[in-house]
Design a protein around this motif. Structure first.
Motif, PDB file in Angstrom:
ATOM      1  N   ILE A 276     -13.002 -20.487  11.136  1.00  0.00           N
ATOM      2  CA  ILE A 276     -12.256 -21.394  10.273  1.00  0.00           C
ATOM      3  C   ILE A 276     -11.535 -22.419  11.142  1.00  0.00           C
ATOM      4  CG2 ILE A 276     -10.470 -21.531   8.504  1.00  0.00           C
ATOM      5  CD1 ILE A 276     -11.064 -18.510   7.957  1.00  0.00           C
ATOM      6  N   VAL A 277     -11.868 -23.688  10.960  1.00  0.00           N
ATOM      7  CA  VAL A 277     -11.360 -24.761  11.817  1.00  0.00           C
ATOM      8  C   VAL A 277     -10.133 -25.406  11.174  1.00  0.00           C
ATOM      9  CG1 VAL A 277     -11.922 -26.908  13.009  1.00  0.00           C
ATOM     10  CG2 VAL A 277     -13.724 -25.203  12.588  1.00  0.00           C
ATOM     11  N   HIS A 278      -9.035 -25.455  11.931  1.00  0.00           N
ATOM     12  CA  HIS A 278      -7.807 -26.105  11.470  1.00  0.00           C
ATOM     13  C   HIS A 278      -7.518 -27.336  12.325  1.00  0.00           C
ATOM     14  CE1 HIS A 278      -6.571 -23.196   8.477  1.00  0.00           C
ATOM     15  NE2 HIS A 278      -6.905 -22.223   9.309  1.00  0.00           N
ATOM     16  N   GLY A 279      -6.917 -28.350  11.693  1.00  0.00           N
ATOM     17  CA  GLY A 279      -6.708 -29.618  12.361  1.00  0.00           C
ATOM     18  C   GLY A 279      -5.279 -29.854  12.812  1.00  0.00           C
ATOM     19  N   HIS A 280      -5.115 -30.791  13.745  1.00  0.00           N
ATOM     20  CA  HIS A 280      -3.800 -31.112  14.318  1.00  0.00           C
ATOM     21  C   HIS A 280      -2.789 -31.494  13.243  1.00  0.00           C
ATOM     22  CE1 HIS A 280      -4.266 -31.546  18.840  1.00  0.00           C
ATOM     23  NE2 HIS A 280      -5.502 -31.243  18.461  1.00  0.00           N
ATOM     24  N   GLY A 281      -3.148 -32.456  12.388  1.00  0.00           N
ATOM     25  CA  GLY A 281      -2.176 -32.994  11.455  1.00  0.00           C
ATOM     26  C   GLY A 281      -1.792 -32.018  10.366  1.00  0.00           C
ATOM     27  N   GLY A 282      -2.772 -31.316   9.807  1.00  0.00           N
ATOM     28  CA  GLY A 282      -2.480 -30.372   8.737  1.00  0.00           C
ATOM     29  C   GLY A 282      -1.556 -29.263   9.186  1.00  0.00           C
ATOM     30  N   ILE A 283      -1.828 -28.705  10.367  1.00  0.00           N
ATOM     31  CA  ILE A 283      -0.975 -27.635  10.888  1.00  0.00           C
ATOM     32  C   ILE A 283       0.415 -28.165  11.207  1.00  0.00           C
ATOM     33  CG2 ILE A 283      -0.659 -26.067  12.839  1.00  0.00           C
ATOM     34  CD1 ILE A 283      -2.688 -25.124  10.724  1.00  0.00           C
ATOM     35  N   LEU A 284       0.499 -29.354  11.774  1.00  0.00           N
ATOM     36  CA  LEU A 284       1.807 -29.928  12.102  1.00  0.00           C
ATOM     37  C   LEU A 284       2.676 -30.062  10.852  1.00  0.00           C
ATOM     38  CD1 LEU A 284       3.817 -31.356  13.988  1.00  0.00           C
ATOM     39  CD2 LEU A 284       2.568 -33.484  13.543  1.00  0.00           C
ATOM     40  N   PRO A 463      -5.191 -30.313  -3.260  1.00  0.00           N
ATOM     41  CA  PRO A 463      -5.378 -30.107  -1.820  1.00  0.00           C
ATOM     42  C   PRO A 463      -4.068 -29.867  -1.080  1.00  0.00           C
ATOM     43  CG  PRO A 463      -5.752 -32.405  -2.419  1.00  0.00           C
ATOM     44  CD  PRO A 463      -5.639 -31.639  -3.692  1.00  0.00           C
ATOM     45  N   MET A 464      -4.162 -29.078  -0.014  1.00  0.00           N
ATOM     46  CA  MET A 464      -3.075 -28.831   0.926  1.00  0.00           C
ATOM     47  C   MET A 464      -3.482 -29.400   2.279  1.00  0.00           C
ATOM     48  SD  MET A 464      -2.543 -24.794   0.004  1.00  0.00           S
ATOM     49  CE  MET A 464      -2.017 -24.504   1.700  1.00  0.00           C
ATOM     50  N   PRO A 465      -2.537 -29.919   3.065  1.00  0.00           N
ATOM     51  CA  PRO A 465      -2.920 -30.482   4.368  1.00  0.00           C
ATOM     52  C   PRO A 465      -3.612 -29.498   5.294  1.00  0.00           C
ATOM     53  CG  PRO A 465      -0.732 -31.236   3.767  1.00  0.00           C
ATOM     54  CD  PRO A 465      -1.119 -30.194   2.756  1.00  0.00           C
ATOM     55  N   SER A 466      -3.267 -28.199   5.205  1.00  0.00           N
ATOM     56  CA  SER A 466      -3.866 -27.254   6.146  1.00  0.00           C
ATOM     57  C   SER A 466      -5.021 -26.463   5.556  1.00  0.00           C
ATOM     58  CB  SER A 466      -2.806 -26.268   6.689  1.00  0.00           C
ATOM     59  OG  SER A 466      -2.386 -25.373   5.677  1.00  0.00           O
ATOM     60  N   MET A 467      -5.565 -26.895   4.415  1.00  0.00           N
ATOM     61  CA  MET A 467      -6.864 -26.345   4.064  1.00  0.00           C
ATOM     62  C   MET A 467      -7.813 -26.650   5.211  1.00  0.00           C
ATOM     63  SD  MET A 467      -7.257 -27.144   0.001  1.00  0.00           S
ATOM     64  CE  MET A 467      -6.426 -26.123  -1.223  1.00  0.00           C
ATOM     65  N   PRO A 468      -8.726 -25.743   5.521  1.00  0.00           N
ATOM     66  CA  PRO A 468      -9.514 -25.924   6.742  1.00  0.00           C
ATOM     67  C   PRO A 468     -10.237 -27.266   6.799  1.00  0.00           C
ATOM     68  CG  PRO A 468      -9.896 -23.755   5.787  1.00  0.00           C
ATOM     69  CD  PRO A 468      -9.098 -24.530   4.786  1.00  0.00           C
ATOM     70  N   VAL A 469     -10.361 -27.770   8.009  1.00  0.00           N
ATOM     71  CA  VAL A 469     -11.240 -28.917   8.236  1.00  0.00           C
ATOM     72  C   VAL A 469     -12.657 -28.535   7.837  1.00  0.00           C
ATOM     73  CG1 VAL A 469     -12.193 -30.420  10.024  1.00  0.00           C
ATOM     74  CG2 VAL A 469      -9.754 -29.818  10.062  1.00  0.00           C
ATOM     75  N   GLY A 470     -13.000 -27.276   8.017  1.00  0.00           N
ATOM     76  CA  GLY A 470     -14.319 -26.754   7.672  1.00  0.00           C
ATOM     77  C   GLY A 470     -14.564 -25.468   8.421  1.00  0.00           C
ATOM     78  N   PHE A 471     -15.775 -24.966   8.357  1.00  0.00           N
ATOM     79  CA  PHE A 471     -16.213 -23.834   9.163  1.00  0.00           C
ATOM     80  C   PHE A 471     -17.034 -24.364  10.329  1.00  0.00           C
ATOM     81  CE2 PHE A 471     -16.380 -20.676   5.337  1.00  0.00           C
ATOM     82  CZ  PHE A 471     -15.002 -20.683   5.294  1.00  0.00           C
ATOM     83  N   TRP A 472     -16.923 -23.676  11.458  1.00  0.00           N
ATOM     84  CA  TRP A 472     -17.725 -24.056  12.621  1.00  0.00           C
ATOM     85  C   TRP A 472     -19.204 -23.790  12.313  1.00  0.00           C
ATOM     86  CZ3 TRP A 472     -15.651 -26.595  16.634  1.00  0.00           C
ATOM     87  CH2 TRP A 472     -16.431 -26.784  17.762  1.00  0.00           C
ATOM     88  N   ASN A 473     -20.062 -24.675  12.783  1.00  0.00           N
ATOM     89  CA  ASN A 473     -21.513 -24.552  12.569  1.00  0.00           C
ATOM     90  C   ASN A 473     -21.865 -24.491  11.086  1.00  0.00           C
ATOM     91  OD1 ASN A 473     -22.143 -24.585  15.330  1.00  0.00           O
ATOM     92  ND2 ASN A 473     -21.916 -22.357  15.513  1.00  0.00           N
TER      93      ASN A 473
END
Length: 646
Positions: A276-284, A463-473
């Motif tokens: 599960i990929v999380h992004g800089h901005g959403g987590i911040l 939507p929430m900012p920290s919903m995953p960017v996506g799944f890897w692969n």
């Protein structure tokens, strides 16, 4: 159980003077003319006007930079947050020159002596680690991974990687080689940081063979860095001192809002873990909101929440640094040398926020632990499982009425909490205080309609900012959509069974795929456990309903792990059945009550309800349960034997 006239109010909302939420409300009033009478009104504004709310979080906490708009697209999946923004999460974690002498990390370990780092020392080490990673060729988008314990070096190298725009992932050293390779191998990492041994309580754990297998299973790794941790060094590896040998400028790559920050993994109990990929901005933004408005962290406050590097609580807890708080690390056996160890450490370090698992609090209650009080404590947080009502009683009996008991829920998938409490919310016995700010959470029935005062699927409608960017692969997003959006198109289905009350509070009763449905009555498994595990003879339990395909009642099976010296005799079976009949319904008296040596759990403590059910349905254990990702996997045959002998 609650009295017929309603639940017990254990703590009314407190005054907001001096709280982070109070300061935020004053900001909204002075800059936007917004006034709110209560938390419910504030929450409603935050979900009705998400662009205003999340834009205010950006501005209130002084995130530098510009953006085109807050929400470029509100589609789910595929929401686009802060298009045009460029930032770096690590830049906000390390303080400024004004914080140089402020404590950032307090570390306690059963492997080595105490450590402390100020923000100034943390900044220097991150700069050195950043320079070291650059010498190893690490740049934006590369994957740096750790087989590391909960120690300062793990935070240092994570922030160094993030500062470069590299992507971080970690597994705890307690993981077996197969579990590590199943997770980290998906990312094709180039740098691995690791330990080869550690102590767990008074036991020395030698992981050299496991580490050798891990290295062989990660063929893309070009460099291995070993921490001097425990009696056995990592062979054929650069040392930590060599990685940090040269100073370097503390700079931060400005990356897009959704640039990958780290990868978290699902439990992997029934197959290859989801990456599960999380992004800089959403987590911040999520963690600024969570710690500032809900957990009420101020500069100088200290937080202790036992975790390992394999659990999302590691990623969440260290974000206390965003508010210039200090994170207290505990590496080793959290129950060693006794149940009071975490309480002593919390009092010694004067934490304002203490996190504890529901199982730990119930064990303290069962064993008669009387924790000492300390003046700095403002909140006690819990997550990972539903908190039984009896634990609420125990907390307020021993910690007093001023502490905010804050059970919250979110998870690895969102790396935050979307239901929970805070200083402006009441605490009712056995209930979570309600949905978090900015999170449009509800319960849906089978037709996708919102329901109150009845069990439903926990969903997020916006939507929430920290919903995953996506799944890897998962380039087309197929696995991502299947995981969260197949049941209710355009709405996130989280997989928990929840009841929202007309007071705005909620009760999560377990995973929806493990919910019992017998005779037309739905019941969450957590309600079973509240009753069964309150008995002194029972230390743990697991309930499974094997439905009858022909429409009958099926088989309801209750497995109990007994306390030392206890015996599952007719008297105990009768008291268990009587308690379930009295507090739940006659339909929920088990057809079988059997003793087992242990209840299998994931490494983050979740019971394996669904996998055990699949095994009892006839699936081979090795097809359903990855032993490396589970504690107590060797007890599963006892479940099969007990069911077969009924």
């Amino acid at each position: 159980m609650d009295a017929p006239d309603g639940p017990t109010l254990l703590r009314p909302p407190g005054p907001l003077d001096g709280t982070g939420l109070g300061a935020y409300l004053a900001y909204l009033s002075s800059t936007r003319g917004l006034e709110f009478d209560d938390y419910a009104a504030l929450w409603r504004w935050s979900v009705d006007r998400p662009e205003e709310f999340w834009g205010s979080i950006w501005e209130y906490y002084g995130v530098p930079g510009t953006y085109d708009r807050v929400l470029g697209s509100s589609a789910m999946p595929g929401a686009e947050w802060f298009p045009g923004a460029r930032l770096n999460y690590a830049a906000h974690m390390l303080g400024t020159d004004e914080d140089t002498d402020r404590t950032a990390i307090i570390a306690r370990s059963q492997t080595r002596g105490p450590q402390e780092l100020t923000f100034g020392e943390l900044r220097e080490q991150v700069g050195r680690a950043r320079a070291g990673l650059q010498r190893l060729g690490v740049g934006e988008g590369d994957r740096v991974v750790g087989y590391l314990p909960h120690v300062p070096e793990t935070i240092v190298v994570f922030l160094a990687a993030a500062s470069l725009g590299a992507i971080w992932a970690a597994c705890a050293p307690e993981f077996g080689a197969r579990s590590v390779v199943d997770r980290l191998g998906q990312l094709s990492p180039t740098v691995l940081l690791a330990v080869a041994s550690y102590r767990y309580g008074d036991k020395e754990i030698d992981q050299r063979d496991e580490l050798a297998t891990i290295r062989a299973g990660l063929p893309t790794v070009q460099h291995v860095v070993g921490l001097d941790y425990g009696p056995h060094p990592v062979p054929d590896a650069m040392t930590w001192d060599e990685l940090l040998a040269a100073p370097g400028p503390l700079e931060f790559a400005e990356v897009p809002f959704d640039h990958p920050l780290y990868v978290l993994f699902s439990s992997g109990t029934t197959g290859l873990p989801k990456a599960i990929v999380h992004g800089h901005g959403g987590i911040l933004l999520e963690h600024l909101r969570l710690f500032g408005l809900h957990f009420d962290i101020h500069p100088g406050d200290r937080t202790l929440w036992f975790t390992t590097t394999a659990w999302a609580m590691w990623n969440i807890t260290i974000s206390v640094l965003l508010h210039r708080g200090a994170v207290v690390l505990l590496d080793g056996n959290p129950l060693w040398p006794d149940l009071e160890a975490q309480w002593r450490l919390a009092a010694e370090t004067g934490v304002a926020l203490l996190g504890a698992s529901p199982g730990y609090l119930m064990a303290c209650r069962r064993e008669g632990v009387v924790p000492s009080r300390w003046p700095q404590l403002r909140q006690l947080g819990t997550t990972g499982a539903p908190l039984p009502p009896e634990a609420f009683d125990w907390v307020y009996e021993h910690l007093g009425p001023d502490v905010v008991l804050n059970p919250f829920s979110g998870g690895t998938d969102v790396c935050t909490g979307f239901v929970g409490g805070g200083p402006w919310q009441p605490v009712y016995r056995g209930e979570m205080s309600g949905p978090a700010l900015g999170h449009d959470v509800a319960a849906f029935d089978e037709d996708g309609d919102p329901v109150v005062e009845q069990l439903g699927e926990l969903v997020v409608r916006a939507p929430m900012p920290s919903m995953p960017v996506g799944f890897w692969n998962d380039p087309n997003g197929e696995r991502y959509r299947e995981a969260y959006f197949d049941t209710f198109p355009g709405v996130w289905r989280h997989g928990d069974w929840v009841r929202f009350t007309d007071r705005g509070t909620c009760v999560i009763t377990g995973r929806s795929d493990a919910t019992l449905n017998r005779g037309g009555v739905r019941l969450g498994t957590a309600e079973f456990y509240d009753i069964v595990e309150d008995m002194p003879e029972v230390t743990d339990s697991l309930v499974v309903h094997l439905e009858d395909d022909a429409g009958g009642a099926g088989d309801l099976l209750l497995f109990v792990e007994l306390a030392p010296g206890a015996e599952l005799d007719d008297d105990l079976r009768s008291r268990i059945a009587g308690g379930l009949r009295r507090h739940l319904s006659p339909r929920h008296v088990p057809d079988l009550i059997a003793a087992v040596p242990a209840v299998p759990r994931t490494l983050t403590g979740k019971k394996l309800e669904r996998p055990v059910k699949q095994v009892l349905r006839g699936r081979a254990i090795e097809e359903v349960i990855s032993a490396d990702a589970v504690r107590g996997a060797d007890a599963v045959p006892a479940f099969v034997d007990a069911y077969g002998a009924r």
